[in-house]
Design a protein around this motif. Structure first.
Motif, mmCIF file in Angstrom:
data_model
loop_
_atom_site.group_PDB
_atom_site.id
_atom_site.type_symbol
_atom_site.label_atom_id
_atom_site.label_comp_id
_atom_site.label_asym_id
_atom_site.label_seq_id
_atom_site.Cartn_x
_atom_site.Cartn_y
_atom_site.Cartn_z
ATOM 1 N N GLU A 44 20.334 5.135 27.500
ATOM 2 C CA GLU A 44 19.393 5.969 28.262
ATOM 3 C C GLU A 44 20.154 7.174 28.819
ATOM 4 O O GLU A 44 21.346 7.079 29.104
ATOM 5 N N PRO A 45 19.476 8.307 29.006
ATOM 6 C CA PRO A 45 20.159 9.471 29.580
ATOM 7 C C PRO A 45 20.575 9.224 31.032
ATOM 8 O O PRO A 45 19.848 8.590 31.793
ATOM 9 N N ILE A 46 21.750 9.699 31.389
ATOM 10 C CA ILE A 46 22.242 9.607 32.762
ATOM 11 C C ILE A 46 21.872 10.919 33.452
ATOM 12 O O ILE A 46 22.229 11.992 32.964
ATOM 13 N N PRO A 47 21.149 10.868 34.575
ATOM 14 C CA PRO A 47 20.716 12.092 35.255
ATOM 15 C C PRO A 47 21.907 12.991 35.627
ATOM 16 O O PRO A 47 22.992 12.506 35.968
ATOM 17 N N LEU A 48 21.672 14.282 35.575
ATOM 18 C CA LEU A 48 22.713 15.267 35.873
ATOM 19 C C LEU A 48 23.268 15.069 37.283
ATOM 20 O O LEU A 48 24.485 15.159 37.493
ATOM 21 N N ALA A 49 22.411 14.783 38.244
ATOM 22 C CA ALA A 49 22.867 14.592 39.624
ATOM 23 C C ALA A 49 23.859 13.432 39.713
ATOM 24 O O ALA A 49 24.861 13.517 40.428
ATOM 25 N N ARG A 50 23.618 12.355 38.981
ATOM 26 C CA ARG A 50 24.548 11.212 38.982
ATOM 27 C C ARG A 50 25.861 11.597 38.330
ATOM 28 O O ARG A 50 26.934 11.250 38.804
ATOM 29 N N ARG A 51 25.792 12.326 37.227
ATOM 30 C CA ARG A 51 27.017 12.739 36.529
ATOM 31 C C ARG A 51 27.861 13.672 37.392
ATOM 32 O O ARG A 51 29.082 13.624 37.343
ATOM 33 N N GLN A 52 27.201 14.512 38.182
ATOM 34 C CA GLN A 52 27.937 15.425 39.055
ATOM 35 C C GLN A 52 28.517 14.693 40.271
ATOM 36 O O GLN A 52 29.601 15.023 40.731
ATOM 37 N N ALA A 53 27.792 13.721 40.771
ATOM 38 C CA ALA A 53 28.245 12.989 41.950
ATOM 39 C C ALA A 53 29.385 12.024 41.636
ATOM 40 O O ALA A 53 30.249 11.788 42.479
ATOM 41 N N LEU A 54 29.376 11.453 40.440
ATOM 42 C CA LEU A 54 30.383 10.470 40.051
ATOM 43 C C LEU A 54 31.088 10.913 38.773
ATOM 44 O O LEU A 54 30.658 10.549 37.668
ATOM 45 N N TYR A 59 27.685 4.586 32.932
ATOM 46 C CA TYR A 59 26.512 3.718 32.955
ATOM 47 C C TYR A 59 25.379 4.380 33.739
ATOM 48 O O TYR A 59 25.618 5.071 34.726
ATOM 49 N N CYS A 60 24.138 4.107 33.337
ATOM 50 C CA CYS A 60 22.987 4.526 34.134
ATOM 51 C C CYS A 60 22.938 3.640 35.387
ATOM 52 O O CYS A 60 23.668 2.650 35.485
ATOM 53 N N ILE A 61 22.073 3.974 36.301
ATOM 54 C CA ILE A 61 22.010 3.235 37.562
ATOM 55 C C ILE A 61 21.669 1.767 37.333
ATOM 56 O O ILE A 61 22.292 0.873 37.910
ATOM 57 N N HIS A 62 20.713 1.492 36.459
ATOM 58 C CA HIS A 62 20.288 0.105 36.228
ATOM 59 C C HIS A 62 21.406 -0.732 35.618
ATOM 60 O O HIS A 62 21.651 -1.857 36.050
ATOM 61 N N CYS A 63 22.096 -0.195 34.630
ATOM 62 C CA CYS A 63 23.188 -0.942 33.997
ATOM 63 C C CYS A 63 24.366 -1.102 34.946
ATOM 64 O O CYS A 63 25.030 -2.146 34.950
ATOM 65 N N GLN A 64 24.639 -0.085 35.773
ATOM 66 C CA GLN A 64 25.723 -0.185 36.749
ATOM 67 C C GLN A 64 25.425 -1.264 37.782
ATOM 68 O O GLN A 64 26.298 -2.040 38.146
ATOM 69 N N GLU A 65 24.175 -1.337 38.244
ATOM 70 C CA GLU A 65 23.789 -2.372 39.204
ATOM 71 C C GLU A 65 23.960 -3.766 38.604
ATOM 72 O O GLU A 65 24.455 -4.677 39.259
ATOM 73 N N ALA A 66 23.552 -3.920 37.346
ATOM 74 C CA ALA A 66 23.697 -5.220 36.675
ATOM 75 C C ALA A 66 25.171 -5.581 36.523
ATOM 76 O O ALA A 66 25.566 -6.735 36.743
ATOM 77 N N LYS A 67 25.979 -4.601 36.168
ATOM 78 C CA LYS A 67 27.420 -4.833 36.005
ATOM 79 C C LYS A 67 28.060 -5.202 37.343
ATOM 80 O O LYS A 67 28.878 -6.126 37.416
ATOM 81 N N ASP A 68 27.686 -4.495 38.416
ATOM 82 C CA ASP A 68 28.226 -4.791 39.741
ATOM 83 C C ASP A 68 27.829 -6.189 40.201
ATOM 84 O O ASP A 68 28.629 -6.909 40.781
ATOM 85 N N LYS A 69 26.578 -6.567 39.948
ATOM 86 C CA LYS A 69 26.108 -7.892 40.340
ATOM 87 C C LYS A 69 26.879 -8.982 39.591
ATOM 88 O O LYS A 69 27.261 -9.995 40.156
ATOM 89 N N GLN A 70 27.112 -8.744 38.310
ATOM 90 C CA GLN A 70 27.861 -9.709 37.494
ATOM 91 C C GLN A 70 29.300 -9.828 37.990
ATOM 92 O O GLN A 70 29.835 -10.930 38.088
ATOM 93 N N GLN A 71 29.925 -8.721 38.326
ATOM 94 C CA GLN A 71 31.311 -8.750 38.801
ATOM 95 C C GLN A 71 31.426 -9.416 40.164
ATOM 96 O O GLN A 71 32.374 -10.140 40.421
ATOM 97 N N SER A 72 30.462 -9.161 41.051
ATOM 98 C CA SER A 72 30.544 -9.763 42.381
ATOM 99 C C SER A 72 30.359 -11.274 42.312
ATOM 100 O O SER A 72 30.935 -12.009 43.114
ATOM 101 N N ALA A 73 29.577 -11.746 41.358
ATOM 102 C CA ALA A 73 29.384 -13.189 41.207
ATOM 103 C C ALA A 73 30.633 -13.849 40.622
ATOM 104 O O ALA A 73 30.955 -14.985 40.952
#
Length: 88
Positions: A44-54, A59-73
């Motif tokens: 999926e496309p990553i929004p320009l604002a996210r690419r500029q901020a980070l 990863y898109c926001i949804h995939c990053q959240e899933a990855k973070d949740k998996q790592q924290s567990a």
């Protein structure tokens, strides 16, 4: 003052080691370089604002959240050794 077999300053050393490990873990997850335009996981496309901020985000926001949740567990350093921490 340490008790039993522990040396003086053992508790503070344990706290310092935990903080150092957490800092190293956080630094290892920082992104570097140019951001991807599309998520490497779902394409999926990553929004320009996210690419500029980070810079270096891949990863898109949804995939990053899933990855973070998996790592924290999966992470869990138990240095306390108390019964409560071992019951998880």
């Amino acid at each position: 003052m340490a008790g039993g077999w522990a040396e003086d300053g053992a508790v503070q050393k344990q706290i310092d080691d935990t903080v150092d490990d957490a800092i190293a873990q956080a630094r290892s997850q920082l992104h570097h370089g140019e951001s991807a335009e599309f998520c490497v996981a779902c394409d999926e496309p990553i929004p320009l604002a996210r690419r500029q901020a980070l810079p270096g985000v891949i990863y898109c926001i949804h995939c990053q959240e899933a990855k973070d949740k998996q790592q924290s567990a999966a992470s869990g350093i138990n240095r306390r050794g108390s019964k409560d921490s071992q019951l998880r």
